[in-house]
Write a protein that holds these residues in place. Structure first.
Motif, short mmCIF file in Angstrom:
data_model
loop_
_atom_site.label_atom_id
_atom_site.label_comp_id
_atom_site.label_asym_id
_atom_site.label_seq_id
_atom_site.Cartn_x
_atom_site.Cartn_y
_atom_site.Cartn_z
N PRO A 152 38.93 29.77 37.23
CA PRO A 152 37.87 28.88 36.74
C PRO A 152 36.47 29.24 37.23
O PRO A 152 35.49 29.13 36.49
N LYS A 153 36.36 29.70 38.49
CA LYS A 153 35.05 30.06 39.03
C LYS A 153 34.50 31.31 38.36
O LYS A 153 33.29 31.44 38.16
N VAL A 154 35.39 32.25 38.02
CA VAL A 154 34.96 33.45 37.30
C VAL A 154 34.47 33.06 35.91
O VAL A 154 33.39 33.49 35.48
N VAL A 155 35.26 32.26 35.22
CA VAL A 155 34.90 31.84 33.86
C VAL A 155 33.53 31.18 33.84
O VAL A 155 32.68 31.49 32.99
N GLN A 156 33.28 30.27 34.79
CA GLN A 156 31.99 29.59 34.84
C GLN A 156 30.85 30.57 35.10
O GLN A 156 29.79 30.49 34.48
N ALA A 157 31.08 31.51 36.02
CA ALA A 157 30.02 32.45 36.40
C ALA A 157 29.67 33.43 35.28
O ALA A 157 28.56 33.97 35.26
N THR A 158 30.58 33.65 34.34
CA THR A 158 30.28 34.59 33.25
C THR A 158 29.27 34.03 32.26
O THR A 158 28.67 34.80 31.50
N MET A 159 29.10 32.73 32.22
CA MET A 159 28.17 32.08 31.28
C MET A 159 28.44 32.51 29.84
O MET A 159 27.53 32.73 29.05
N GLY A 160 29.72 32.66 29.50
CA GLY A 160 30.10 33.01 28.14
C GLY A 160 30.38 34.48 27.91
O GLY A 160 30.93 34.86 26.87
N ALA A 161 30.04 35.34 28.86
CA ALA A 161 30.27 36.78 28.69
C ALA A 161 31.76 37.10 28.59
O ALA A 161 32.14 38.12 28.00
N ILE A 162 32.61 36.25 29.15
CA ILE A 162 34.05 36.49 29.10
C ILE A 162 34.56 36.55 27.66
O ILE A 162 35.58 37.16 27.38
N PHE A 163 33.82 35.94 26.73
CA PHE A 163 34.21 35.96 25.32
C PHE A 163 33.77 37.24 24.61
O PHE A 163 34.15 37.47 23.47
N ARG A 164 32.95 38.04 25.27
CA ARG A 164 32.37 39.21 24.60
C ARG A 164 32.67 40.53 25.29
O ARG A 164 32.32 41.59 24.78
N VAL A 165 33.28 40.47 26.47
CA VAL A 165 33.58 41.69 27.23
C VAL A 165 35.08 41.82 27.40
O VAL A 165 35.75 40.87 27.81
N ASN A 166 35.60 42.98 27.08
CA ASN A 166 37.03 43.26 27.20
C ASN A 166 37.36 43.58 28.65
O ASN A 166 36.91 44.60 29.18
N VAL A 167 38.13 42.73 29.31
CA VAL A 167 38.49 42.93 30.71
C VAL A 167 39.99 43.21 30.80
O VAL A 167 40.80 42.43 30.30
N GLN A 168 40.33 44.31 31.44
CA GLN A 168 41.73 44.67 31.60
C GLN A 168 42.03 44.98 33.06
O GLN A 168 41.12 45.32 33.83
N THR A 169 43.29 44.87 33.42
CA THR A 169 43.73 45.20 34.78
C THR A 169 44.65 46.41 34.72
O THR A 169 45.64 46.41 33.98
N MET A 170 44.30 47.44 35.47
CA MET A 170 45.13 48.63 35.56
C MET A 170 44.70 49.44 36.78
O MET A 170 43.56 49.30 37.25
N PRO A 171 45.58 50.26 37.34
CA PRO A 171 45.17 51.11 38.46
C PRO A 171 44.01 52.02 38.05
O PRO A 171 44.05 52.64 36.98
N LEU A 172 43.00 52.11 38.88
CA LEU A 172 41.84 52.92 38.53
C LEU A 172 42.20 54.40 38.46
O LEU A 172 41.55 55.17 37.74
N VAL A 173 43.23 54.80 39.19
CA VAL A 173 43.70 56.19 39.10
C VAL A 173 44.13 56.49 37.66
O VAL A 173 43.80 57.54 37.10
N ASP A 174 44.85 55.55 37.05
CA ASP A 174 45.31 55.74 35.67
C ASP A 174 44.13 55.78 34.71
O ASP A 174 44.12 56.57 33.75
N LEU A 175 43.13 54.94 34.95
CA LEU A 175 41.94 54.94 34.10
C LEU A 175 41.24 56.28 34.14
O LEU A 175 40.94 56.88 33.10
N ILE A 176 40.99 56.78 35.33
CA ILE A 176 40.26 58.04 35.49
C ILE A 176 41.07 59.21 34.94
O ILE A 176 40.53 60.12 34.29
N ASP A 177 42.38 59.19 35.17
CA ASP A 177 43.24 60.26 34.65
C ASP A 177 43.30 60.25 33.13
O ASP A 177 43.47 61.30 32.49
N SER A 178 43.17 59.06 32.53
CA SER A 178 43.27 58.94 31.07
C SER A 178 41.97 59.26 30.35
O SER A 178 41.99 59.55 29.15
#
Length: 256
Positions: A152-178
């Motif tokens: 809830p604190k994250v959602v409030q702090a985004t001021m609506g950006a959460i509806f416009r930014v794609n947020v995903q969770t994954m190991p950063l090693v996998d991101l950089i390798d991909s």
């Protein structure tokens, strides 16, 4: 047509303050007139709305999915110290029904990405989403162990950006390798090349470290391009959200 909020609904909304309940049900809560107004452009993710007497206009925007309650009851189920007058229970992971729709489960490597290494403070993560939205960065990857984006604190702090930014969770090693070889990654650190003289290419991956420990050694080995914000005065360090804003501003200035 609207109805009255039931006790079971109240109990469920209150329980969504817990991450395990949000994860299990794939839902989260949005509170406040400003954020609910933003939801009018993304009505496809709204399960139902809860409002007090003076917010009926919003209820009409969600026919069959709006429930009335008293200010006292809303205060009991709210996560805010000063409860607002309206909230919405929303679904995680559904594509938005707007021109700014995002596709969950995919990353577009033709566009820049912010990578966050175990950011733990909800306010910082929410502010970084807001900054990303402002500077046109529509993808953020959080390493496992980061604070939940639907907190809830994250959602409030985004001021609506959460509806416009794609947020995903994954190991950063996998991101950089991909990432394709032509997509350069930059790591922010106290010791690195001066931000204002460094060359920048697009699209990019910007790696920001946690508030307490910075970027992990594992990720450092994979990202040779290290940049630093020069210090002109006192202070031990900069807040990670402040640093992200400074770097994005300079990157965008250079890239036009």
């Amino acid at each position: 047509m609207t109805g009255k909020l039931t006790k079971s609904q109240s109990k469920y909304i209150k329980s969504l303050q817990q991450k395990k309940v949000r994860d299990l049900n794939k839902q989260f809560v949005v509170e406040g007139v400003k954020l609910v107004r933003d939801l009018l452009n993304h009505s496809g993710i709204v399960d139902y709305l809860v409002y007090t007497g003076d917010n009926e206009d919003y209820a009409f925007a969600f026919p069959e999915r709006a429930f009335h309650t008293s200010p006292k009851e809303l205060a009991m189920i709210s996560s805010l110290k000063t409860p607002n007058k309206i909230l919405a229970v929303c679904n995680q992971g559904l594509p938005f029904d707007s021109k700014r729709a995002r596709v969950f489960g995919q990353l577009d490597f033709s566009k820049s990405i912010i990578a966050l290494d175990e950011i733990s403070d909800p306010g910082n993560l929410g502010t970084i989403l807001r900054l990303a939205d402002w500077f046109g960065i529509k993808q953020i990857v959080c390493a496992p162990g980061s604070v939940d984006v639907f907190n809830p604190k994250v959602v409030q702090a985004t001021m609506g950006a959460i509806f416009r930014v794609n947020v995903q969770t994954m190991p950063l090693v996998d991101l950089i390798d991909s990432a394709p070889s032509e997509m350069k990654a930059y790591l922010a650190d106290m010791e690195g090349e001066n931000l204002y003289t460094a060359e920048v290419s697009s699209p990019f991956i910007l790696v920001m470290g946690s508030e307490g420990h910075g970027v992990s050694a594992e990720i450092r080995k994979l990202v040779p391009s290290v940049i630093s914000i020069p210090q002109f005065g006192g202070g031990e360090s900069l807040n990670v959200a402040v640093s992200t804003g400074i770097i994005l501003s300079e990157f965008c200035r250079k890239l036009g």
